[in-house]
Write an enzyme that holds these catalytic residues in place. Structure first.
Site, PDB file in Angstrom:
ATOM      1  N   TYR A  27       5.001  -9.571   6.209  1.00 33.93           N
ATOM      2  CA  TYR A  27       4.782  -9.064   4.857  1.00 33.93           C
ATOM      3  C   TYR A  27       3.557  -9.744   4.280  1.00 33.93           C
ATOM      4  CZ  TYR A  27       7.561  -5.554   2.684  1.00 33.93           C
ATOM      5  OH  TYR A  27       8.051  -4.333   2.307  1.00 33.93           O
ATOM      6  N   GLU A  35       1.743  -8.500   1.183  1.00 35.80           N
ATOM      7  CA  GLU A  35       1.279  -7.824  -0.039  1.00 35.80           C
ATOM      8  C   GLU A  35       0.178  -8.642  -0.681  1.00 35.80           C
ATOM      9  OE1 GLU A  35       4.915  -7.322  -2.201  1.00 35.80           O
ATOM     10  OE2 GLU A  35       5.067  -5.212  -1.641  1.00 35.80           O
ATOM     11  N   ASP A  50     -15.142  12.414   1.393  1.00 38.57           N
ATOM     12  CA  ASP A  50     -13.995  12.273   2.287  1.00 38.57           C
ATOM     13  C   ASP A  50     -14.511  12.536   3.704  1.00 38.57           C
ATOM     14  OD1 ASP A  50     -11.760  12.414   3.828  1.00 38.57           O
ATOM     15  OD2 ASP A  50     -10.621  13.721   2.484  1.00 38.57           O
ATOM     16  N   THR A  69     -10.268   8.502   7.806  1.00 37.28           N
ATOM     17  CA  THR A  69      -9.181   8.161   8.727  1.00 37.28           C
ATOM     18  C   THR A  69      -9.802   7.363   9.868  1.00 37.28           C
ATOM     19  OG1 THR A  69      -9.533  10.157  10.022  1.00 37.28           O
ATOM     20  CG2 THR A  69      -7.907  10.304   8.257  1.00 37.28           C
ATOM     21  N   LYS A 101      -9.432   9.858  14.041  1.00 44.24           N
ATOM     22  CA  LYS A 101     -10.063  11.113  14.463  1.00 44.24           C
ATOM     23  C   LYS A 101     -11.232  10.768  15.399  1.00 44.24           C
ATOM     24  CE  LYS A 101      -8.014  13.464  10.554  1.00 44.24           C
ATOM     25  NZ  LYS A 101      -8.158  14.177   9.277  1.00 44.24           N
ATOM     26  N   ARG A 153      -3.811   5.377  14.184  1.00 37.25           N
ATOM     27  CA  ARG A 153      -3.539   6.359  13.113  1.00 37.25           C
ATOM     28  C   ARG A 153      -3.474   5.627  11.786  1.00 37.25           C
ATOM     29  NH1 ARG A 153      -2.378  11.196  12.607  1.00 37.25           N
ATOM     30  NH2 ARG A 153      -2.598  11.317  14.856  1.00 37.25           N
TER      31      ARG A 153
HETATM   32  C1  LIG Z   1      -7.258  14.324   8.232  1.00 33.08           C
HETATM   33  C2  LIG Z   1      -7.790  14.370   6.852  1.00 33.08           C
HETATM   34  C3  LIG Z   1      -7.172  13.664   5.808  1.00 33.08           C
HETATM   35  C4  LIG Z   1      -5.808  13.040   5.900  1.00 33.08           C
HETATM   36  O1  LIG Z   1      -5.599  12.109   6.819  1.00 33.08           O
HETATM   37  P1  LIG Z   1      -4.097  11.651   7.152  1.00 33.08           P
HETATM   38  O2  LIG Z   1      -4.299  10.406   7.917  1.00 33.08           O
HETATM   39  O3  LIG Z   1      -3.466  12.772   7.915  1.00 33.08           O
HETATM   40  O4  LIG Z   1      -3.404  11.411   5.862  1.00 33.08           O
HETATM   41  C5  LIG Z   1      -7.799  13.658   4.582  1.00 33.08           C
HETATM   42  N1  LIG Z   1      -8.947  14.317   4.370  1.00 33.08           N
HETATM   43  C6  LIG Z   1      -9.533  15.031   5.343  1.00 33.08           C
HETATM   44  C7  LIG Z   1     -10.797  15.742   5.039  1.00 33.08           C
HETATM   45  C8  LIG Z   1      -8.978  15.091   6.604  1.00 33.08           C
HETATM   46  O5  LIG Z   1      -9.561  15.814   7.550  1.00 33.08           O
END
Ligand SMILES: *Cc1c(COP(=O)(O)O)cnc(C)c1O
Length: 425
Positions: free
Chosen positions: A61, A63, A207, A233, A236, A242
């Site tokens: 933990y 936090e 994003d 993320t 990807k 993940r």
């Molecule tokens: C995949 C994705 C997310 C979310 O990611 P998670 O890890 O599944 O929550 C957010 N924004 C975009 C543009 C994405 O492609």
């Protein structure tokens, strides 16, 4: 290896105790090895990343942030998080990094938490045009609690409509303008977006969930110099665990850190943060930079070869790791194409295309991406074969794994993954 057992990787013990669950782990590994993974948001991370994920740091933990924790015993996990932060900042040339978000969606929530009050305005890409659920759609917290206005793609170019972004920005004066999405095959114009944000005094939020790995590998331009905040993320193209993370300008560091914790999350997942540290180190290597360039080169070949077979890439092609394909020319729906490919050992997903006449659960398109097959070492020749296999499965198959076409394509897929295995034995 030290002389202590590294408990996290003791698969034999798990197998002995829980054959049922360990059997699932093994059959999932066989699934990954056995087919072609063309889902644009997936990748095949390294055994080193998996080792950190399966470590005893999962127990702690912690936090708070390094040096400022709510629990004792954090000296070691502090070092892991500091490594992850330093490596992330250096990889992206960023002022500040927060490596605690549990996922891309969690990192995005932090942007809302830091910059918007409920009911305030956000401008973002619409989901049916390639945005994301967390960009103000009605089914998500972001659309329920915030006032989202959406721009889309230009009807002719099918690429992001910056004129519409600018027009809507001037009309609605949003506090935050979000760019990026899940099905945008082209590069974003960060200078243009910065200029629009400056014109209306908005926060520039990128994003970069999908394409951050290409930025890390120096294969495409980075949004970090222009953006106030970049969320992403790590699983990807980037090929880590993940999870999620964000980088931002120093002036926003406090607000975003407070939004991640304590506003939105509890204890950070220290094993995952350790795995992110490993991933950021991997992504800074020349080998990863080659990988990122190959991902794009492969996507270009795949898109061109599919186009030649009547499966049209929207925008006419791709500059990134993914292509969004319009199946109307071959008279097949996205749903059918997904099922037919799946039956033939090819995993991809149906996807709405701009101005899709079908409802989202059917869709007129598919999305394909090259992160996984490129990790497996495939190149241009294999992309030509894959395009041929997709075309055959989609236009001649019927979704039944026992259909002659499914069998034939599956046989060719097996040849490809045998010469280019995921997680080689
Ligand atoms: C995949 C994705 C997310 C979310 O990611 P998670 O890890 O599944 O929550 C957010 N924004 C975009 C543009 C994405 O492609």
């Amino acid at each position: 290896m030290t002389d202590d057992t590294f408990y996290g990787s003791d698969f034999g013990a798990l197998e002995a105790f829980d054959p049922e669950l360990s059997g699932i782990l093994l059959s999932e590994l066989e699934r990954i090895r056995g087919g072609l993974q063309l889902i644009a948001s997936e990748n095949i991370c390294s055994p080193e990343v998996l080792t950190a994920l399966g470590s005893t740091l999962s127990n702690k933990y912690a936090e708070g942030y390094p040096g400022r924790r709510y629990y004792g015993g954090c000296a070691e996990v502090d070092k892991a998080e500091e490594l992850a932060i330093e490596r992330c900042k250096s990889l992206f040339g960023a002022d500040h990094a927060n490596v605690q978000p549990h996922s891309g969606a969690s990192a995005n929530q932090a942007v809302y938490g830091a910059f918007l009050q409920p009911g305030e305005k956000l401008l973002a890409m619409s989901l049916p045009h390639g945005g994301h659920l967390t960009h103000g759609t009605k089914v998500s917290f972001s659309g329920k609690w915030f006032d989202a206005v959406h721009y889309g793609v230009h009807p002719e170019t099918e690429d992001v409509d910056y004129d519409e972004m600018e027009r809507l920005a001037k009309e609605h004066r949003p506090k935050v303008i979000c760019s990026g999405g899940s099905a945008i095959p082209r590069l974003l114009d960060f200078d243009r977006i910065r200029a629009i944000c400056d014109e209306v005094g908005a926060i520039m939020w990128v994003d970069a969930a999908h394409f951050i790995g290409l930025v890390a590998g120096q294969a495409i331009p980075s949004p970090v110099p222009q953006a106030d905040v970049v969320t992403f993320t790590t699983h990807k193209v980037l090929r880590g665990p993940r999870s999620g993370a964000l980088v931002c300008k120093e002036e926003h560091a406090k607000a975003l850190d407070k939004a991640v914790f304590p506003m939105l999350q509890g204890g950070p997942q220290m094993n995952t943060i350790a795995a992110k540290a490993v991933n950021f180190k991997e992504a800074a290597t020349p080998a990863y930079q080659d990988y990122a360039k190959n991902v794009i080169a492969n996507a270009k070949v795949l898109a061109t070869e599919l186009a030649e077979r009547g499966i049209r890439p929207t925008t006419g092609g791709t500059d990134t790791h993914l292509a969004l394909l319009d199946l109307q020319g071959v008279g097949v729906t996205g749903k059918e194409a997904e099922a037919r490919s799946d039956a033939a050992g090819i995993t991809l997903n149906k996807n709405a295309i701009p101005n899709d006449p079908q409802k989202p659960s059917i869709a007129s398109g598919i999305r394909v991406g090259t992160p996984s097959v490129t990790t497996q070492g495939m190149g241009a020749d294999e992309m030509v074969t894959i395009a041929e296999l997709i075309h055959t499965a989609v236009t001649k198959g019927d979704g039944d794994p026992d259909h002659e076409v499914s069998r034939e394509v599956r046989g060719r897929v097996t040849e490809l993954v045998t010469t280019h295995p995921a997680y080689p034995r």
